[in-house]
Design a protein around this motif. Sequence first.
Motif, short mmCIF file in Angstrom:
data_model
loop_
_atom_site.label_atom_id
_atom_site.label_comp_id
_atom_site.label_asym_id
_atom_site.label_seq_id
_atom_site.Cartn_x
_atom_site.Cartn_y
_atom_site.Cartn_z
N ASN A 163 0.81 -1.22 0.00
CA ASN A 163 0.00 0.00 0.00
C ASN A 163 0.84 1.27 0.00
OD1 ASN A 163 1.00 -0.17 2.63
ND2 ASN A 163 -0.82 0.83 3.49
N SER A 196 -0.09 4.81 -1.71
CA SER A 196 -1.51 4.92 -2.01
C SER A 196 -2.01 6.27 -1.51
CB SER A 196 -2.29 3.80 -1.33
OG SER A 196 -2.24 3.96 0.09
N THR A 248 -4.22 6.92 0.72
CA THR A 248 -4.30 6.91 2.18
C THR A 248 -2.91 7.03 2.80
OG1 THR A 248 -6.29 5.56 2.11
CG2 THR A 248 -5.08 5.60 4.18
N ASN A 268 0.59 5.37 -5.90
CA ASN A 268 0.21 3.96 -6.04
C ASN A 268 -1.29 3.95 -6.26
OD1 ASN A 268 -0.10 1.20 -5.85
ND2 ASN A 268 0.57 1.04 -3.72
N ARG A 269 -1.73 3.80 -7.48
CA ARG A 269 -3.11 4.05 -7.89
C ARG A 269 -4.05 2.91 -7.52
NH1 ARG A 269 -7.93 5.52 -9.15
NH2 ARG A 269 -8.42 6.34 -11.22
N TYR A 270 -5.06 3.25 -6.76
CA TYR A 270 -6.19 2.37 -6.49
C TYR A 270 -7.47 3.12 -6.85
CZ TYR A 270 -3.22 -0.80 -3.72
OH TYR A 270 -2.24 -1.67 -3.30
N GLN A 323 -8.56 -3.40 -10.51
CA GLN A 323 -7.77 -2.29 -9.97
C GLN A 323 -6.34 -2.27 -10.53
OE1 GLN A 323 -8.82 -0.13 -6.56
NE2 GLN A 323 -8.82 -2.03 -5.38
N ALA A 337 -4.60 0.84 -12.58
CA ALA A 337 -3.36 1.49 -12.13
C ALA A 337 -2.36 1.62 -13.27
CB ALA A 337 -2.75 0.70 -10.98
N SER A 350 6.82 2.99 -5.71
CA SER A 350 5.89 1.96 -5.27
C SER A 350 6.27 0.61 -5.89
CB SER A 350 4.46 2.32 -5.68
OG SER A 350 3.62 1.19 -5.64
N ARG A 383 4.50 -2.05 -5.86
CA ARG A 383 3.33 -2.56 -6.57
C ARG A 383 3.25 -2.00 -7.98
NH1 ARG A 383 -1.93 -0.16 -7.12
NH2 ARG A 383 -3.45 -1.68 -7.87
#
Length: 404
Positions: free
Chosen positions: A256, A259, A261, A340-342, A360, A364, A389, A391
């Motif tokens: 995460n 992201s 958040t 980090n795209r969600y 998702q 991204a 990121s 991810r």
Amino acid sequence: MTKVKVIDSLMGTGKTQYAIQHMNEANPLEKFIYITPYLAEVERILENTDRTFYAPNNSNKDGSKMRSLKEMIVDGKDIVSTHSLFQTADDELIELLTDSGYTLILDEVMDVIEKAPVTNRDITDLIRLGHIEVENNRVIWTCEDYDAQAAYSSVMMLARAGNLFYHRGRFLIWAFPPQVFRLFDDVYILTYLFDAQIQRYYFDLYGFQYEYHAVEYHDGKYELIEYDKTKESRKELYELMNVYEGKLNDIGGATNAFSATFLKRMSAEKEEEVRNNIYNYFRNKLNAKVAEILWTTVKGEHELVRKGLAGKGYGKSFLQCNARATNEYQDRWALAYVFNRYMNPIERSFFEDNGVSVNQDLLAVADLLQWVYRSRIRNGESIKLYLPSSRMRGLLKDWSENKI
């Protein structure tokens, strides 16, 4: 029912050029509305088509571009305009488009859903007063004599148009009126990785049919061909990216990391570490100048994140992470995608609660590729990319190998 033709091809393969060619070769009696994200692209259509296109303006009694658009439809003109204007479609525009014989060309997908500016208390009051009912998540307006100037008139208009949903007992979600797309003789959407786009999920929600095509340049002409992602030059494009691998990535090991958040909740110390990493990358690793840099992070409502990460020597070289369809930055080669795209959790749960599954990971990658392609890679030149990121780096690699 109108079947949507999705021209799903890598950036730079000639989607816009195909659209211009198609309009130039069309019967003079055909009529087109071309919708694009940016005013600069409006100018491109005005200057590069053989047909006489018109752009809506404020030179009317209402001082309104929407009034101008409606008058142009009445006159049967070829029209080019922006997403932002088209998104404000109302009942009068819908009536004017009915049986008007227009073809719609949508350059890049639109923002077709958003959270309505209504509080949970407002919703509760409207239900208690008997002004609205909820049937299968859809908001039905039941108050016949409600004053059009009263506090909840905007909710009334959206509900009466059938475009308002009550989501998880907490949110009202607005959806662009789907009937607009059904009023055109033909609809073309020019994009890449449509399967990942929110507009695709929106089409699934409303039962639209769509077919995929790709485009290629052959013998001096752009042609629609069969869509086959395995024939895309993904590996070649990936090899032009030169993705950074090194200690500056240590901060992004968690799934995460970066992201929305994560970025919003960063401590002052973590923010300084990220800012120093970006500076180190641009200044010490690349020795890049301000005019050679592009960087981005989470957009919009998280403006404080951007301000906190904007450092000396690169802060002013920011380009929003959802940028598409502009070639204004095609000389930039030093890039940092600090995000980090969600999918927004409200949007994701809205579709999933209504039986539409989302991808998702593909979303991204789609947004990352669109942003990266604003750089000089669009001219076939290599770039340097800092993607902290883990991810996002993994998803980009998987995309290049056709794993997603």
